[in-house]
Motif scaffolding. Structure first.
Motif, mmCIF file in Angstrom:
data_model
loop_
_atom_site.group_PDB
_atom_site.id
_atom_site.type_symbol
_atom_site.label_atom_id
_atom_site.label_comp_id
_atom_site.label_asym_id
_atom_site.label_seq_id
_atom_site.Cartn_x
_atom_site.Cartn_y
_atom_site.Cartn_z
ATOM 1 N N GLU A 1 -2.113 -16.291 -3.497
ATOM 2 C CA GLU A 1 -1.977 -14.983 -4.129
ATOM 3 C C GLU A 1 -1.076 -14.078 -3.283
ATOM 4 O O GLU A 1 -0.183 -13.416 -3.808
ATOM 5 C CB GLU A 1 -3.343 -14.331 -4.326
ATOM 6 C CG GLU A 1 -3.269 -13.025 -5.071
ATOM 7 C CD GLU A 1 -4.640 -12.427 -5.351
ATOM 8 O OE1 GLU A 1 -4.661 -11.421 -6.065
ATOM 9 O OE2 GLU A 1 -5.655 -12.945 -4.879
ATOM 10 N N ILE B 1 0.021 -5.353 -1.141
ATOM 11 C CA ILE B 1 -0.948 -6.179 -0.423
ATOM 12 C C ILE B 1 -1.595 -5.246 0.592
ATOM 13 O O ILE B 1 -0.914 -4.733 1.481
ATOM 14 C CB ILE B 1 -0.282 -7.361 0.300
ATOM 15 C CG1 ILE B 1 0.457 -8.252 -0.689
ATOM 16 C CG2 ILE B 1 -1.335 -8.154 1.093
ATOM 17 C CD1 ILE B 1 1.344 -9.296 -0.035
ATOM 18 N N THR C 1 -3.619 -6.273 -4.247
ATOM 19 C CA THR C 1 -4.573 -7.306 -3.869
ATOM 20 C C THR C 1 -5.030 -7.071 -2.441
ATOM 21 O O THR C 1 -4.307 -6.457 -1.647
ATOM 22 C CB THR C 1 -3.965 -8.721 -4.012
ATOM 23 O OG1 THR C 1 -4.998 -9.691 -3.833
ATOM 24 C CG2 THR C 1 -2.845 -8.967 -3.014
ATOM 25 N N ASN C 2 -6.206 -7.548 -2.138
ATOM 26 C CA ASN C 2 -6.758 -7.428 -0.791
ATOM 27 C C ASN C 2 -6.193 -8.552 0.068
ATOM 28 O O ASN C 2 -6.497 -9.718 -0.145
ATOM 29 C CB ASN C 2 -8.289 -7.500 -0.850
ATOM 30 C CG ASN C 2 -8.931 -7.392 0.510
ATOM 31 O OD1 ASN C 2 -8.277 -7.116 1.510
ATOM 32 N ND2 ASN C 2 -10.222 -7.611 0.556
ATOM 33 N N GLU D 1 -0.577 -2.463 -9.152
ATOM 34 C CA GLU D 1 -0.874 -3.867 -8.886
ATOM 35 C C GLU D 1 -1.115 -4.043 -7.389
ATOM 36 O O GLU D 1 -0.218 -3.832 -6.576
ATOM 37 C CB GLU D 1 0.310 -4.732 -9.340
ATOM 38 C CG GLU D 1 0.068 -6.203 -9.206
ATOM 39 C CD GLU D 1 1.249 -7.038 -9.653
ATOM 40 O OE1 GLU D 1 1.157 -8.256 -9.522
ATOM 41 O OE2 GLU D 1 2.268 -6.472 -10.111
ATOM 42 N N ASN E 1 -5.899 -0.531 -8.091
ATOM 43 C CA ASN E 1 -5.928 -1.175 -9.402
ATOM 44 C C ASN E 1 -6.450 -0.220 -10.470
ATOM 45 O O ASN E 1 -5.939 -0.202 -11.591
ATOM 46 C CB ASN E 1 -6.785 -2.447 -9.360
ATOM 47 C CG ASN E 1 -6.095 -3.582 -8.647
ATOM 48 O OD1 ASN E 1 -4.894 -3.771 -8.768
ATOM 49 N ND2 ASN E 1 -6.849 -4.342 -7.883
ATOM 50 N N TYR F 1 2.531 -12.482 -4.353
ATOM 51 C CA TYR F 1 2.828 -11.057 -4.249
ATOM 52 C C TYR F 1 4.101 -10.844 -3.430
ATOM 53 O O TYR F 1 4.967 -10.058 -3.814
ATOM 54 C CB TYR F 1 1.650 -10.298 -3.615
ATOM 55 C CG TYR F 1 0.682 -9.713 -4.619
ATOM 56 C CD1 TYR F 1 -0.108 -10.530 -5.411
ATOM 57 C CD2 TYR F 1 0.561 -8.350 -4.763
ATOM 58 C CE1 TYR F 1 -0.995 -9.989 -6.327
ATOM 59 C CE2 TYR F 1 -0.320 -7.793 -5.670
ATOM 60 C CZ TYR F 1 -1.094 -8.619 -6.452
ATOM 61 O OH TYR F 1 -1.958 -8.070 -7.356
ATOM 62 N N ALA G 1 -7.713 -1.765 -2.496
ATOM 63 C CA ALA G 1 -7.104 -2.538 -3.579
ATOM 64 C C ALA G 1 -7.771 -2.218 -4.911
ATOM 65 O O ALA G 1 -7.093 -2.025 -5.927
ATOM 66 C CB ALA G 1 -7.185 -4.029 -3.278
ATOM 67 N N LYS H 1 -6.439 -17.314 -1.902
ATOM 68 C CA LYS H 1 -5.991 -16.009 -1.399
ATOM 69 C C LYS H 1 -4.599 -16.138 -0.782
ATOM 70 O O LYS H 1 -3.748 -15.295 -0.993
ATOM 71 C CB LYS H 1 -7.005 -15.471 -0.374
ATOM 72 C CG LYS H 1 -6.621 -14.130 0.229
ATOM 73 C CD LYS H 1 -6.350 -13.027 -0.772
ATOM 74 C CE LYS H 1 -7.577 -12.571 -1.474
ATOM 75 N NZ LYS H 1 -7.297 -11.459 -2.418
#
Length: 101
Positions: free
Chosen positions: A14, A65, A89-90, A87, A82, A18, A78, A11
């Protein structure tokens, strides 16, 4: 490396990826939670307003994010983003995310 290290290490990478791609941090907590503290330069859209403001997020044209207090609301946000071809992410809880920055 333990299972939790694997999960949280992934994570963190990631989130770093981002950020390297110009991501914006979106905080989906309530106004009262936001007022009590938040990440500098984050955008604030409470989760209950996100459906009506999704086009606003699309116009930002950046990866997102998402954060909240614990990661539950940000996971929902998130996934929602999506599904709308954004795009996202959590990032989990905002306090822990702030430490990663």
């Amino acid at each position: 490396m333990g299972f939790l290290d694997f999960i949280f290490g992934t994570k963190k990478r990631e989130v770093e990826d981002y950020l390297a791609n110009g991501a914006l941090i979106l905080d989906v907590r309530s106004q009262q939670e936001w007022d009590s503290g938040h990440i500098d330069n984050a955008k604030h859209i409470p989760l209950n307003e996100l459906n009506n403001r999704v086009e606003e997020v699309k116009k930002l044209n950046k990866p997102i994010i998402v954060c909240c207090a614990s990661g539950v609301r940000s996971a929902k946000a998130a996934k929602f983003l999506n599904l709308h071809n954004i795009e996202a992410t959590n990032g989990g809880g905002w306090v822990n995310l702030k430490k990663k920055l």
